[in-house]
Structure formats: C-alpha cells, structure tokens
Design an enzyme around this catalytic site. Structure first.
Site, mmCIF file in Angstrom:
data_model
loop_
_atom_site.group_PDB
_atom_site.id
_atom_site.type_symbol
_atom_site.label_atom_id
_atom_site.label_comp_id
_atom_site.label_asym_id
_atom_site.label_seq_id
_atom_site.Cartn_x
_atom_site.Cartn_y
_atom_site.Cartn_z
ATOM 1 N N ARG A 1 0.836 -1.206 0.000
ATOM 2 C CA ARG A 1 0.000 0.000 0.000
ATOM 3 C C ARG A 1 0.868 1.252 0.000
ATOM 4 O O ARG A 1 0.563 2.249 -0.658
ATOM 5 C CB ARG A 1 -0.941 -0.021 1.205
ATOM 6 C CG ARG A 1 -2.113 0.962 1.082
ATOM 7 C CD ARG A 1 -1.840 2.277 1.751
ATOM 8 N NE ARG A 1 -1.328 2.069 3.077
ATOM 9 C CZ ARG A 1 -0.355 2.820 3.608
ATOM 10 N NH1 ARG A 1 0.150 3.839 2.943
ATOM 11 N NH2 ARG A 1 0.081 2.570 4.827
ATOM 12 N N PRO B 1 15.739 15.139 8.013
ATOM 13 C CA PRO B 1 16.206 14.518 9.259
ATOM 14 C C PRO B 1 15.739 15.246 10.520
ATOM 15 O O PRO B 1 15.457 14.617 11.537
ATOM 16 C CB PRO B 1 17.732 14.561 9.118
ATOM 17 C CG PRO B 1 17.969 14.526 7.643
ATOM 18 C CD PRO B 1 16.844 15.303 7.035
ATOM 19 N N SER C 1 7.288 16.575 11.726
ATOM 20 C CA SER C 1 5.999 17.166 12.082
ATOM 21 C C SER C 1 5.958 18.663 11.816
ATOM 22 O O SER C 1 4.874 19.251 11.753
ATOM 23 C CB SER C 1 5.698 16.905 13.566
ATOM 24 O OG SER C 1 5.525 15.519 13.802
ATOM 25 N N ILE D 1 12.218 8.404 2.845
ATOM 26 C CA ILE D 1 11.523 8.575 1.574
ATOM 27 C C ILE D 1 11.230 7.210 0.950
ATOM 28 O O ILE D 1 12.147 6.505 0.504
ATOM 29 C CB ILE D 1 12.348 9.441 0.596
ATOM 30 C CG1 ILE D 1 12.768 10.747 1.274
ATOM 31 C CG2 ILE D 1 11.561 9.695 -0.675
ATOM 32 C CD1 ILE D 1 11.626 11.583 1.810
ATOM 33 N N CYS E 1 -1.006 17.131 -0.694
ATOM 34 C CA CYS E 1 -0.586 15.822 -1.189
ATOM 35 C C CYS E 1 -0.611 14.796 -0.057
ATOM 36 O O CYS E 1 -1.052 13.654 -0.240
ATOM 37 C CB CYS E 1 0.815 15.905 -1.792
ATOM 38 S SG CYS E 1 1.003 17.051 -3.177
ATOM 39 N N GLN F 1 -14.360 -18.662 26.470
ATOM 40 C CA GLN F 1 -14.986 -17.346 26.595
ATOM 41 C C GLN F 1 -13.989 -16.207 26.458
ATOM 42 O O GLN F 1 -14.277 -15.186 25.809
ATOM 43 C CB GLN F 1 -15.721 -17.241 27.937
ATOM 44 C CG GLN F 1 -16.976 -18.092 28.021
ATOM 45 C CD GLN F 1 -17.709 -17.909 29.339
ATOM 46 O OE1 GLN F 1 -17.247 -17.203 30.228
ATOM 47 N NE2 GLN F 1 -18.859 -18.549 29.461
ATOM 48 N N LEU G 1 -2.050 -16.215 19.160
ATOM 49 C CA LEU G 1 -1.264 -17.173 18.391
ATOM 50 C C LEU G 1 -0.149 -17.807 19.216
ATOM 51 O O LEU G 1 0.507 -18.746 18.754
ATOM 52 C CB LEU G 1 -0.650 -16.485 17.165
ATOM 53 C CG LEU G 1 -1.638 -15.983 16.118
ATOM 54 C CD1 LEU G 1 -0.921 -15.141 15.075
ATOM 55 C CD2 LEU G 1 -2.366 -17.130 15.450
ATOM 56 N N GLU H 1 3.408 10.346 7.846
ATOM 57 C CA GLU H 1 2.350 11.185 7.278
ATOM 58 C C GLU H 1 1.428 11.755 8.366
ATOM 59 O O GLU H 1 0.214 11.809 8.208
ATOM 60 C CB GLU H 1 1.574 10.419 6.211
ATOM 61 C CG GLU H 1 2.456 10.088 5.007
ATOM 62 C CD GLU H 1 1.747 9.285 3.941
ATOM 63 O OE1 GLU H 1 0.514 9.353 3.871
ATOM 64 O OE2 GLU H 1 2.441 8.587 3.176
#
Length: 399
Positions: free
Chosen positions: A105, A149, A153, A178, A253, A294, A353, A378
């Site tokens: 993705r 670097p 934010s 990147i 973007c 349960q 698991l 992002e």
C-alpha cells in the site's frame, strides 16, 4: 427417576468479521469488483512471496508494472492514463493491498497520492504529459521528498534550499524516510526559495542527486526507504511545479496519501483477525479448540467491533470525499482512529497465536511491526490529535 443427557453444543457455521456489518451491502458493484480483483492479485501473486520479501527487506522493482497493469497507480486521478475511479474504490484497493503488507500500500500510495498527485495538481501540462502516463503504467517510479532529518511534524522549517542561478535552479539539502527513493526515476522535492516553499521535479539521474537505502529496519521491511541527498543539483526553470506554492501544496498531497491509510490500515487489521480466527479454531487447548473459550471469544468480539467501526468510518469519509470533498481534520479522525485500532488488533491477535505468532508463518506480528511506522508517518498520532483539537476549540496548540 429420570435422567437427562448432557447438553450438546453444536458448532454453527462461522462468518467473517465484516459480514456482521453487512459491509458489501454498502458498496456499489464496481467497488466490490475492484476490491475482489486486488484481493485476488494479493493472494495469488504477492502473498506467496511475502515472508521472503519481509525477511530479506526487499520489494522487487518489477512489481511497479504489475501494479500499473491493474490500474492501481494514480487510480483516483482523471486522465493521463489514470483510471479515474472514486475515492472509495481507491480506498478499498488500499485496504486489500495492506491486507497483504503495508509495504504494498505504501508503494501505491506514494506513487499515486504523492508523486503523481503532486504533478497532476500542481504541474504544468508539459510535466503532466511527460510523467503521468509513465507513472500510471509503472514504467517510471516516483517518490516525494518533504520530510527531513530534523523536520518531520514541522515541515515549515525544512532546510532544503533552491536558489536561482541565471534561469536555472540549484538545489541543496537532505530528505529522510523517503519511500521508493532508491529506485525512483523522478522525485518531487520541496524546498525553501526566496518566494517561499516551492516544489521541483528532480530526475534521479541528475548530477549531485544521491539516494541511500536505509537498512536494518524493524518495520516496513518489504518496502524501500531512503535518504535523498541533493548536492548542487542544477535544474532548468521548467522543473518547478508552477502551481505548487507554499506549505499548503505538499500538505494537500499528504492528505491524499493519508486518506489511503484510513482504509489501508484496516486491511492489516482484517488479515490479522482472519488469520487468528482460523488459527484458534484448529489450535486445541485442554482438549478443545482455543476459539471455544470465553476469553478468546471476548477478544475476537472486541476486535471485530473495532474493525467494523473503522471500516464504517472509512466508507463514510470516502463518500464525503467523493461528494463534497473531505476536510483535513476529518482525515485526521480516520487516520488516528483506524491506525491506532489496527495496531491494537494486530498486537492482540499475536497473543492468541502464542509462540507461533512470532514467526513469519502468521501475519499479525508482521502487520503490527509495519503499523508502528504507519502510526507515525504522514502525521503522528499527536499531530492528528492536535488537528482535531484545533477544529473543536479554534485554537492551534502545535507550539
């Protein structure tokens, strides 16, 4: 005196988590078809190689053309060889890709929602004609250089500088974290100029441009992550994105890419839950299936509830985006909630698991590792919380 036979509890036919929410009834037929096509591609082409790619920290460059042939690259953009689908269809494709691995993705998101979107939205007609058809087909790969670097934010403080030299531009600076950087053909680079922040299209074979692959990652291993170094890169005036002015341009973007994450993270959660339900049905503990206890069912039910709520939120935001356009703070709602809950689901699934959960034979811990990156890139959770807080109060509390 009569005796009664012990009650026999017969197992009913189980259903998949999202079937409880009748999600398919909320989708158009073409949206279901797109999701099914991407799911089949992930299951048949990508999933068999996932463990090897993750363990070796590689993603084959040739996958770009396969993504392109499916119409996944820039699929929500109109024209120039792009499919021009709805936002919801794009979101569902992201969900199915991330059900395989966040790296898939991420590749599609960076190519379509960052690299291609920046050209489509802010580029000249010549730039669009030159790059978008090639990027849509996977014949070229793009990346997006905003983060540095010392400035993630707070991108307004970026130090990459573009200065005029006659009619040319000279770029100097460093970009960090990147995606696709080391095998990209074109990079959208945002830099400070005397006119404010501007975007530039930088061919990666330009003199002075270097991409260094970041190794020893614990997350997003089936993805290429790079440092970009620009040392006196000379570009013609035509390299500037003519409509991309100020910080609002790269942030728009990022909003496109964050929208894909709103859906995508839920794919990792769904796959973790599906894997765990199947495992607990066959794993016997004290002579009966683990899924019959349960405490196990409480965990599965709670995770299903959060997964379903996340999908309903994603679909709602997608419909808003297709109808009127979605606001940045609304995307913050989606990314904050859905990534946070997806990470919690993947971690909880790993506990069910047991020891098997730490191997690459099962997906939840791999998804959890990947989602640790998705949680912070992002826009960190803190930034999205503050975005929501500003919308609620009218006060910006970022500083």
């Amino acid at each position: 005196m009569t005796t009664t036979s012990p009650t026999v509890h017969r197992r009913t036919e189980p259903i998949r988590p999202l079937d409880l929410f009748d999600i398919d009834r909320l989708l158009e037929s073409d949206e279901r078809d797109i999701a099914a096509t991407v799911r089949k591609f992930v299951d048949t082409r990508l999933r068999p190689n996932l463990a090897d790619w993750f363990e070796s920290a590689t993603l084959p460059k040739k996958l770009a053309k396969e993504f392109g042939s499916l119409g996944l690259l820039g699929m929500h953009l109109p024209g120039y060889g792009c499919a021009g689908t709805t936002a919801v269809s794009y979101g569902l494709a992201c969900l199915e890709l991330e059900a395989g691995d966040s790296g898939f993705r991420s590749f599609v998101s960076v190519q379509g929602s960052l690299s291609m979107f920046s050209i489509h939205r802010y580029g000249s007609e010549e730039q669009k004609q030159e790059w978008l058809p090639r990027l849509a087909a996977g014949d070229a790969i793009g990346c997006f250089g905003l983060t540095e670097p010392d400035f993630g934010s707070n991108p307004a403080g970026l130090r990459t500088r573009a200065r005029r030299d006659g009619t040319d531009w000279i770029l100097d600076g460093t970009k960090m974290w990147i995606t696709n950087g080391s095998f990209a053909d074109i990079a959208t680079i945002w830099a400070q100029t005397d006119e404010g922040i501007r975007g530039f299209l930088v061919p990666t074979d330009s003199k002075g441009f270097t991409a260094n692959t970041i190794h020893k990652k614990l997350s997003l291993r089936a993805s290429v992550t790079s440092e970009l170094v620009l040392d006196g890169v000379r570009l013609p005036a035509s390299a500037m994105l003519p409509e991309g002015r100020g910080l609002s341009a790269p942030l728009s973007c990022l909003n496109e890419a964050r929208f894909g994450i709103v859906f995508g993270a839920l794919g990792a959660a769904r796959d973790s839950l599906d894997t765990t339900i199947a495992y607990t049905a066959t794993r016997e503990v004290f002579d009966k299936p683990l899924s019959s206890y349960q405490l196990t069912q409480e965990k599965l039910a709670n995770m299903t509830l959060e997964l379903g709520k996340g999908v309903l939120l994603a679909l709602h935001l997608g419909r808003i985006k297709d109808r009127d356009g979605v606001r940045p703070e609304q995307i913050s709602l989606g990314k904050l909630n859905n990534v946070r809950e997806a990470l919690s689901i993947a971690r909880e699934c790993r506990t069910l698991l047991g020891g098997s959960g730490i191997t690459l034979e099962y997906s939840p811990l791999r998804h959890a590792n990947n989602l640790e990156s998705v949680l912070t890139y992002e826009g960190t959770s803190e930034m999205h919380l503050l975005s929501i807080g500003q919308a609620l109060t009218g006060y910006g509390a970022f500083r």
